[in-house]
Write an enzyme that holds these catalytic residues in place. Structure first.
Site, PDB file in Angstrom:
ATOM      1  N   VAL A   6     -64.853  -0.009  48.903  1.00 49.18           N
ATOM      2  CA  VAL A   6     -66.278   0.284  48.724  1.00 49.18           C
ATOM      3  C   VAL A   6     -66.458   1.560  47.893  1.00 49.18           C
ATOM      4  O   VAL A   6     -67.288   1.610  46.975  1.00 49.18           O
ATOM      5  CB  VAL A   6     -66.980   0.425  50.091  1.00 49.18           C
ATOM      6  CG1 VAL A   6     -68.367   1.034  49.919  1.00 49.18           C
ATOM      7  CG2 VAL A   6     -67.085  -0.925  50.774  1.00 49.18           C
ATOM      8  N   GLY A  10     -67.874   1.833  44.171  1.00 46.58           N
ATOM      9  CA  GLY A  10     -69.053   2.678  44.000  1.00 46.58           C
ATOM     10  C   GLY A  10     -68.940   3.563  42.770  1.00 46.58           C
ATOM     11  O   GLY A  10     -69.950   3.881  42.126  1.00 46.58           O
ATOM     12  N   ARG A  30     -55.161  -4.946  49.480  1.00 48.56           N
ATOM     13  CA  ARG A  30     -54.535  -5.782  50.506  1.00 48.56           C
ATOM     14  C   ARG A  30     -53.783  -4.895  51.488  1.00 48.56           C
ATOM     15  O   ARG A  30     -53.368  -3.777  51.177  1.00 48.56           O
ATOM     16  CB  ARG A  30     -53.585  -6.802  49.865  1.00 48.56           C
ATOM     17  CG  ARG A  30     -52.390  -6.170  49.120  1.00 48.56           C
ATOM     18  CD  ARG A  30     -51.134  -6.180  49.965  1.00 48.56           C
ATOM     19  NE  ARG A  30     -50.016  -5.504  49.310  1.00 48.56           N
ATOM     20  CZ  ARG A  30     -49.638  -4.280  49.587  1.00 48.56           C
ATOM     21  NH1 ARG A  30     -50.319  -3.557  50.458  1.00 48.56           N
ATOM     22  NH2 ARG A  30     -48.584  -3.735  48.987  1.00 48.56           N
ATOM     23  N   ARG A  90     -46.850   8.537  39.891  1.00 49.21           N
ATOM     24  CA  ARG A  90     -45.742   7.998  39.092  1.00 49.21           C
ATOM     25  C   ARG A  90     -46.324   7.242  37.900  1.00 49.21           C
ATOM     26  O   ARG A  90     -47.030   6.249  38.080  1.00 49.21           O
ATOM     27  CB  ARG A  90     -44.858   7.077  39.936  1.00 49.21           C
ATOM     28  CG  ARG A  90     -44.167   7.772  41.094  1.00 49.21           C
ATOM     29  CD  ARG A  90     -43.141   6.866  41.770  1.00 49.21           C
ATOM     30  NE  ARG A  90     -43.758   5.740  42.444  1.00 49.21           N
ATOM     31  CZ  ARG A  90     -44.215   5.762  43.693  1.00 49.21           C
ATOM     32  NH1 ARG A  90     -44.136   6.882  44.401  1.00 49.21           N
ATOM     33  NH2 ARG A  90     -44.754   4.683  44.240  1.00 49.21           N
ATOM     34  N   LYS A  97     -40.599   0.812  33.719  1.00 52.51           N
ATOM     35  CA  LYS A  97     -39.376   0.471  34.423  1.00 52.51           C
ATOM     36  C   LYS A  97     -38.478  -0.379  33.518  1.00 52.51           C
ATOM     37  O   LYS A  97     -38.947  -0.966  32.540  1.00 52.51           O
ATOM     38  CB  LYS A  97     -39.706  -0.298  35.707  1.00 52.51           C
ATOM     39  CG  LYS A  97     -40.382   0.548  36.777  1.00 52.51           C
ATOM     40  CD  LYS A  97     -40.560  -0.241  38.064  1.00 52.51           C
ATOM     41  CE  LYS A  97     -41.153   0.625  39.171  1.00 52.51           C
ATOM     42  NZ  LYS A  97     -41.292  -0.120  40.437  1.00 52.51           N
ATOM     43  N   GLU A 124     -51.221   3.213  48.672  1.00 56.54           N
ATOM     44  CA  GLU A 124     -50.766   3.263  47.288  1.00 56.54           C
ATOM     45  C   GLU A 124     -51.831   2.654  46.392  1.00 56.54           C
ATOM     46  O   GLU A 124     -52.308   1.542  46.641  1.00 56.54           O
ATOM     47  CB  GLU A 124     -49.455   2.497  47.114  1.00 56.54           C
ATOM     48  CG  GLU A 124     -48.909   2.590  45.687  1.00 56.54           C
ATOM     49  CD  GLU A 124     -47.637   1.787  45.503  1.00 56.54           C
ATOM     50  OE1 GLU A 124     -46.577   2.406  45.296  1.00 56.54           O
ATOM     51  OE2 GLU A 124     -47.711   0.544  45.560  1.00 56.54           O
ATOM     52  N   ASN A 133     -51.535  -6.252  34.391  1.00 60.29           N
ATOM     53  CA  ASN A 133     -51.643  -6.973  35.651  1.00 60.29           C
ATOM     54  C   ASN A 133     -51.218  -8.428  35.503  1.00 60.29           C
ATOM     55  O   ASN A 133     -50.582  -8.992  36.398  1.00 60.29           O
ATOM     56  CB  ASN A 133     -53.082  -6.906  36.166  1.00 60.29           C
ATOM     57  CG  ASN A 133     -53.220  -7.474  37.556  1.00 60.29           C
ATOM     58  OD1 ASN A 133     -52.655  -6.956  38.517  1.00 60.29           O
ATOM     59  ND2 ASN A 133     -53.962  -8.561  37.685  1.00 60.29           N
TER      60      ASN A 133
END
Length: 206
Positions: A6, A10, A30, A90, A97, A124, A133
């Site tokens: 939230v 916002g 999650r 990080r 990576k 995290e 993504n």
């Protein structure tokens, strides 16, 4: 997790209310399933007594951005917040990576107000572009299939795909900059022309 989603959503709303383009595209989150927690405890040798301190991603948030530069703007915004404490950062964007994975990771400590009192939890936060993504989602799915042991050829293809995704992000940022520069030049050059037209009309009236 619900509180944090939230609050972060916002932030996006505040930019929209000020008629500014928000650096946040959308936010997801999650809580790691119990089975995944137990598996990671075994793999990382985390004791039950140290679980809350040593496992930083039981609560996980993902902030999606359109452009790479938006990621760093979001990170700066999070650093300025007083309702959470950043414990670790990080940067896997310019320090990707070996697999090709790119994202910006932040570990925060967040105070949750419960009926038994305040409880400070770790979460995290991953900040990434839509292209990053997309790659990470596919790689994560393949990771389950191969249990982390990718064939050499597949690993090479994933690395090339990750590089292609980052090149796409870079190209889109450059296009955006060119558009903004063109808009600025157009606006700068348009005003004098309009004044000249007005002056011409006045001359005609005279």
């Amino acid at each position: 997790m619900d509180e944090l989603k939230v609050k972060l959503r916002g932030m996006r709303k505040q930019f929209q209310n000020q008629n500014q383009r928000p650096p946040i595209e959308f936010v997801t989150g999650r809580v790691k399933p119990v089975a995944s927690i137990k598996e990671k405890m075994t793999r990382r040798h985390v004791s039950e007594e140290r679980l809350e301190q040593d496992m930083q991603d039981i609560a996980g948030l993902r902030i999606m951005c359109q452009f790479v530069e938006d990621i760093y703007q979001v990170v700066d915004l999070l650093r300025k917040r007083s309702d959470m404490t950043i414990l670790e950062e990080r940067d896997y964007i310019h320090n990707e990576k070996p697999s090709g994975y790119r994202s910006y990771h932040i570990v925060i400590e967040y105070p949750v107000q419960m009926v038994t009192g305040e409880k400070r939890i770790l979460a995290e936060v991953q900040v990434r572009t839509l292209a990053m993504n997309f790659w990470a989602t596919i790689e994560h799915s393949l990771n389950y299939k191969y249990q982390g042991a990718f064939p050499e050829e597949l690993s090479a293809r994933l690395q090339r795909a990750a590089e292609a995704a980052f090149k796409l992000d870079t190209e889109m940022s450059e296009i955006r900059e060119e558009i903004q520069e063109a808009q600025h030049l157009f606006s700068y050059g348009k005003a004098p022309t309009e004044r000249t037209d007005d002056e011409s009309k006045k001359d005609d009236q005279r």
